[in-house]
Structure formats: C-alpha cells, structure tokens
Design a protein around this motif. Structure first.
Motif, short mmCIF file in Angstrom:
data_model
loop_
_atom_site.label_atom_id
_atom_site.label_comp_id
_atom_site.label_asym_id
_atom_site.label_seq_id
_atom_site.Cartn_x
_atom_site.Cartn_y
_atom_site.Cartn_z
N GLN A 1 0.84 -1.20 0.00
CA GLN A 1 0.00 0.00 0.00
C GLN A 1 0.87 1.25 0.00
O GLN A 1 0.55 2.24 -0.65
N ALA B 1 2.15 1.53 -3.52
CA ALA B 1 1.14 2.02 -4.46
C ALA B 1 1.04 3.53 -4.35
O ALA B 1 0.95 4.24 -5.35
N SER C 1 4.22 5.09 -5.86
CA SER C 1 4.31 5.01 -7.31
C SER C 1 3.36 6.00 -7.99
O SER C 1 3.44 6.21 -9.20
N LEU C 2 2.47 6.61 -7.22
CA LEU C 2 1.61 7.66 -7.79
C LEU C 2 2.19 9.05 -7.50
O LEU C 2 1.58 10.06 -7.83
N GLN D 1 -6.37 3.12 6.95
CA GLN D 1 -6.55 1.67 7.01
C GLN D 1 -6.20 1.13 8.39
O GLN D 1 -6.84 0.20 8.89
N ARG E 1 -9.04 1.65 10.93
CA ARG E 1 -10.14 0.70 10.83
C ARG E 1 -9.79 -0.63 11.47
O ARG E 1 -10.60 -1.24 12.15
N ARG F 1 -13.23 -3.91 4.76
CA ARG F 1 -12.57 -3.57 3.49
C ARG F 1 -11.08 -3.44 3.68
O ARG F 1 -10.63 -2.84 4.61
N ARG G 1 11.34 -2.06 -10.92
CA ARG G 1 11.25 -1.33 -9.65
C ARG G 1 12.40 -0.34 -9.48
O ARG G 1 12.23 0.68 -8.80
N LEU H 1 11.64 2.51 -6.69
CA LEU H 1 11.17 1.74 -5.53
C LEU H 1 12.33 0.95 -4.93
O LEU H 1 12.32 0.61 -3.76
N MET I 1 3.27 3.12 -12.48
CA MET I 1 3.53 1.69 -12.32
C MET I 1 2.27 0.96 -11.88
O MET I 1 1.52 1.43 -11.04
N PHE J 1 0.97 -2.91 -10.54
CA PHE J 1 1.56 -4.08 -9.88
C PHE J 1 0.73 -5.34 -10.12
O PHE J 1 -0.45 -5.28 -10.43
N SER K 1 -0.37 -7.25 -7.84
CA SER K 1 -1.44 -7.39 -6.85
C SER K 1 -2.38 -6.18 -6.81
O SER K 1 -2.96 -5.89 -5.78
N ASN L 1 -3.10 -3.48 -5.82
CA ASN L 1 -2.80 -2.46 -4.81
C ASN L 1 -3.70 -1.24 -4.87
O ASN L 1 -3.26 -0.12 -4.65
N LEU L 2 -4.98 -1.46 -5.16
CA LEU L 2 -5.93 -0.35 -4.99
C LEU L 2 -6.03 -0.05 -3.51
O LEU L 2 -5.73 -0.90 -2.68
N PHE L 3 -6.43 1.19 -3.19
CA PHE L 3 -6.61 1.55 -1.78
C PHE L 3 -7.96 1.02 -1.33
O PHE L 3 -9.00 1.48 -1.81
N PRO L 4 -7.98 0.03 -0.43
CA PRO L 4 -9.25 -0.67 -0.13
C PRO L 4 -10.28 0.20 0.57
O PRO L 4 -11.46 -0.11 0.54
N HIS L 5 -9.82 1.30 1.20
CA HIS L 5 -10.76 2.14 1.95
C HIS L 5 -11.39 3.22 1.08
O HIS L 5 -12.18 4.01 1.56
N TYR M 1 -16.46 -0.07 -4.14
CA TYR M 1 -15.20 -0.25 -3.43
C TYR M 1 -14.43 -1.40 -4.09
O TYR M 1 -15.03 -2.29 -4.70
N ASP N 1 -13.20 -4.12 -3.08
CA ASP N 1 -13.57 -5.50 -2.79
C ASP N 1 -14.90 -5.90 -3.42
O ASP N 1 -15.33 -7.03 -3.31
N GLU N 2 -15.54 -4.95 -4.09
CA GLU N 2 -16.78 -5.30 -4.82
C GLU N 2 -16.48 -5.61 -6.29
O GLU N 2 -17.40 -5.86 -7.06
N ARG O 1 -5.96 4.49 -12.78
CA ARG O 1 -5.42 5.36 -11.73
C ARG O 1 -4.04 5.88 -12.12
O ARG O 1 -3.71 7.04 -11.90
N SER O 2 -3.25 4.99 -12.70
CA SER O 2 -1.90 5.37 -13.12
C SER O 2 -1.92 6.27 -14.34
O SER O 2 -1.21 7.28 -14.40
#
Lengths: 216, 243
Positions: free
Chosen positions: A116, A119, A122-123, A138, A141, A216, B47, B52, B83, B85, B87, B89-93, B135, B137-138, B151-152
């Motif tokens: 995280q 991510a 990288s932005l 996060q 929560r 989430r 990377r 990174l 970049m 990835f 996985s 790596n979206l922000f889940p919140h 979100y 997770d949906e 997003r990138s």
C-alpha cells in the motif's frame, strides 16, 4: 446507624458513575495523545527512540496498575510532592492507557501491507501523504475493535482508584454498602451500571466498524 | 536522448546480486516486453526504474530525471513513470472514484471537480464507468487491475511500467486486462511490461528483452526474438512457457 438501600442511593451511585466516566474519557484523551506518540516512536527508523518506547511499554504493561497508583499517590508525598486522588488517578490511567493504545495502534500501522505504501509512492505521493491518506485510514479501521476492547477494560480498571479514596462508582458502592449493610444489592446495582457503560462502548464499536467498513 | 537510459546498473539484496550490470535504452513510444524466468531480475529492473529500489551501482535516467542521483526527486519521477503491480494495490478504503482522484488532488493539486472529471474519463476508458462508486472488494480481480491502470494513466505519465499485471488473475479475466493494455498501446504510450503472456508480447510489443541471471541475455524485435531465439537459454525458456 443502618438504613435501607433506596432510590436515593441509586441516584448517588449514578452521580458517582459520572466520575468513572469522566476518568475514562479524560484518560482516553490524554492516553490517546501519548499513545499516538508511543506508536510512532515504536516504528520510526531511529533505534534509540524505538528502544525507549519498548522500555516504556514493558515497564507500564509489566507492572500492576494498582502499584502505579500507590506509587504516585503514596510514594510521591514522601519526596515532598502531594497529589490529590483525581490527579493521581488521571495521570496513572493516562500513562497506563498510552502503553496499551500505543501498542494496539503500532500493530495497526504495521498490519497495513508494504504494497500500500508502494502504491502510494508510485503515484507520486510523499511519505507524509502515504501515511496520512493511505496507511493511517486503514490502520484506524483495523484498530477499532482492539481499541474499544481495551477501553472496556479501562472502565473496569478505574475501580482501582477507589483504593486511593477517589469517589467513583466502586468507592461510592463501598460507602453505601457500609451504611445500608446490603452489599449484594449495592454491588449488583454498581455492576449493572458498569455493564451499561461497557455495553454502550461495545455498541459504539459495532457502529464505528460498520461505518468505517472494517472488512474492506 | 532516449526516454529511459540505463547504464550498467547493479542491484544487490544482501549477498544476492539480482542485477549484474544491465544497460538499456527505451525510446519514446516504444513498447518493450521483459521476459525471463522468475528470479532473473525482470521485476527488480522495473522497480529500479521508478526508484522503488535503489541500485548500488550504475545510472538510470528517465525523462531527463536522474533516478540514481542521491537527491533525486522521486515524487516527480513517479509522476512521469506510472507503475501497475501484480497485486493491483488499490486503496481498499476508497471507492474507485477516490482511488483515481487521490493523487490527482494531492500530487497534481487539481480541484475536486477537475479530478473527478478526469477520473470519470479514465475509468470510462477502461470500461468501468458503472463501477465508479464501488469499493475495490466489490470488483473482480480483472476489474481491480483495470482501475489500477486507469489510476496510473490519470497522472499522464510519459512511461508506464507494468509488473506481471495479469499473473494474479484467473485465466478468464486475463483477456479484459490485455485488451485495456492494447488500447493504451494504440495511443502511443511508452510501455515496459514484465509479462508471461508470450502471445501478447509477440502481437503488441515492438521489442522483447529476455533476462537471464541478472543480465539482458537477448534483446531485439519481438517477432524475431520469439520466433528464432538465438540462445539455448531463451529456447528452453520459451519451450517451458509455451507448453
């Protein structure tokens, strides 16, 4: 003179319970601020700061709260510093809370995956932006349930302040109990009041978790 | 000057040297597929390009920014080199909308209304306009990865780095992500992709780089390299991934 336990005593207990709540709220606020510092000190990349934080946490978590209360209330006067019961209880509970909340929040921060941070990086987000907009939200929560769990414990721990003469719910119960000689009724009433306070906290936790979408 | 210039970089993790002197130039508009066995250093190369990972030796310049300089402005670099990835790596919140808007507001300092407009446009481009308020997770893995790409891209980078972005996806979801990549490629974006999708490399990439044991082992036009590998290592790698 022994008298009956009546509605006036219930009111007296409820009024005393205000001090229990006041102590918990104040200790949570002071301990929360201090705990935030402890949590950050626990993760900064400066080893001596981390060691200091770890030492502090171990000292506070590893000694009884009652011992800390006595040390502050009875030992300090020996070296010429007198503290009243409220101040002693508040300082002790705050320090006690800071050690536990610090560890809870530290683990919350560290449970947010390294990916995280990457991510965010990288932005083009700065370290602070990653911390403030990606990681802390996060971590918060994740920390809601254990934080409230600790606060419920703290509510009950305030009863120790009775032993230095601070008149909160437990001390008030002792006083009424010796006046009415009906300890069972008095302490059951007190227990019910503790239950209402703690149950409200747990419910608040449920609401918060729902609102913050903890899954989430 | 090339968009990406890499000069003899070395990268060690403790005693393990992952990159053993890699040099490479990527021109503007070029699409480069980086292939190789796991552990060959291909992800590490990507990377290093967006900072990174710091290299121990050598020089990397991206869009005029010297990544390897001690005082490099990595935040600026990462606005130029996006970049994505494996996985997601979206922000889940945050909702899809907020995921895309976050850096537009914080880094590009756009007003919310402008950021939202760009987010709408980019999310629409990857075909997920109806998921704007969902979100992460949906969403399915493929949808999440498409949002990550949007997003990138929203940051308008000069270069996009894709690190095995289909490797974590169920096979039936790979196609939708590759189609998005193809449309990005058609718009002339400079891209470097670490990938195991050989057909995609053959059909979309201009150039293929085969990495082996921390070095560039083969480098050339995609169709040529994949059809007629020059070295035994690439031949054995290709026969392993194609069968």
């Amino acid at each position: 003179m022994i008298r009956d336990f009546d509605s006036g005593d219930v009111v007296y207990l409820l009024l005393a319970a205000r001090w229990t709540v006041a102590l918990v709220v104040s200790a949570t606020l002071c301990g929360g601020v201090l705990g935030f510092v402890v949590a950050i000190a626990r993760v900064v990349p400066v080893a001596p700061v981390r060691w200091l934080a770890i030492g502090y946490i171990n000292l506070i978590q590893g000694t009884p709260l009652l011992g800390q209360l006595f040390a502050l209330f009875f030992a300090l006067p020996l070296i010429g510093i007198t503290v009243d019961a409220w101040s002693a209880a508040l300082v002790c509970m705050s320090i006690y809370a800071s050690a536990f909340l610090g560890e809870i929040w530290r683990s919350g921060l560290q449970s947010v995956h390294q990916r995280q941070w990457e991510a965010g990086a990288s932005l083009g987000l700065t370290y602070r932006q990653q911390l403030g907009h990606v990681v802390i939200p996060q971590a918060l929560r994740i920390s809601v349930a254990p934080t409230v769990g600790f606060l419920v414990q703290l509510v009950k721990d305030t009863s120790l302040a009775a032993l230095i003469g601070f008149v909160e719910l437990t001390r008030a119960s002792q006083i009424i109990s010796s006046a009415t000689f009906s300890p069972l009724t008095v302490y059951t009433t007190a227990a019910a009041i503790y239950f209402v306070i703690c149950f409200s906290l747990s419910q608040l936790s449920q609401v918060l978790e729902g609102r913050l979408h903890v899954t989430r | 000057m090339s968009l990406v210039e890499i000069d003899n970089i070395h990268k060690r993790f403790g005693p393990v040297e992952v990159l053993k002197g890699v040099s490479l130039k990527v021109e503007k508009g070029e699409i480069v597929a980086v292939i190789g066995r796991s552990g060959s250093g291909k992800s590490t190369l990507l990377r290093c390009i967006n900072g990174l990972e710091r290299v121990q030796d050598g020089r990397i310049i991206v869009d005029g920014i010297e990544v390897t300089a001690p005082n490099a402005d990595l935040n600026l670099l990462r606005q130029r080199a996006g970049m994505v990835f494996q996985s997601y790596n979206l922000f889940p919140h945050l909702t899809v909308e907020r995921n895309v808007m976050l850096a537009l507001k914080l880094v590009r300092k756009l007003e919310s209304s402008d950021a939202r407009r760009i987010a709408h446009e980019m999310v629409g481009k990857v075909g997920l306009a109806e998921k704007f308020l969902a979100y992460p997770d949906e969403l399915s893995g493929g949808q999440q990865q498409r949002v990550a790409i949007a997003r990138s891209l929203a940051m308008q980078p000069a270069l996009m780095l894709f690190d095995e972005i289909t490797s974590a996806l169920d096979p039936e979801l790979v196609g939708e992500v590759l189609r998005v990549l193809e449309s990005v490629a058609r718009e002339g974006m400079t891209m470097m992709l670490v990938t195991h999708e050989m057909n995609f490399a053959k059909n979309v990439a201009h150039r293929v780089i085969f990495m082996h044991e921390g070095r560039i082992h083969e480098d050339g036009p995609a169709r040529e390299i994949l059809a007629e590998p020059r070295t035994a290592e690439l031949r054995s790698f290709l026969s392993a991934v194609l069968h």
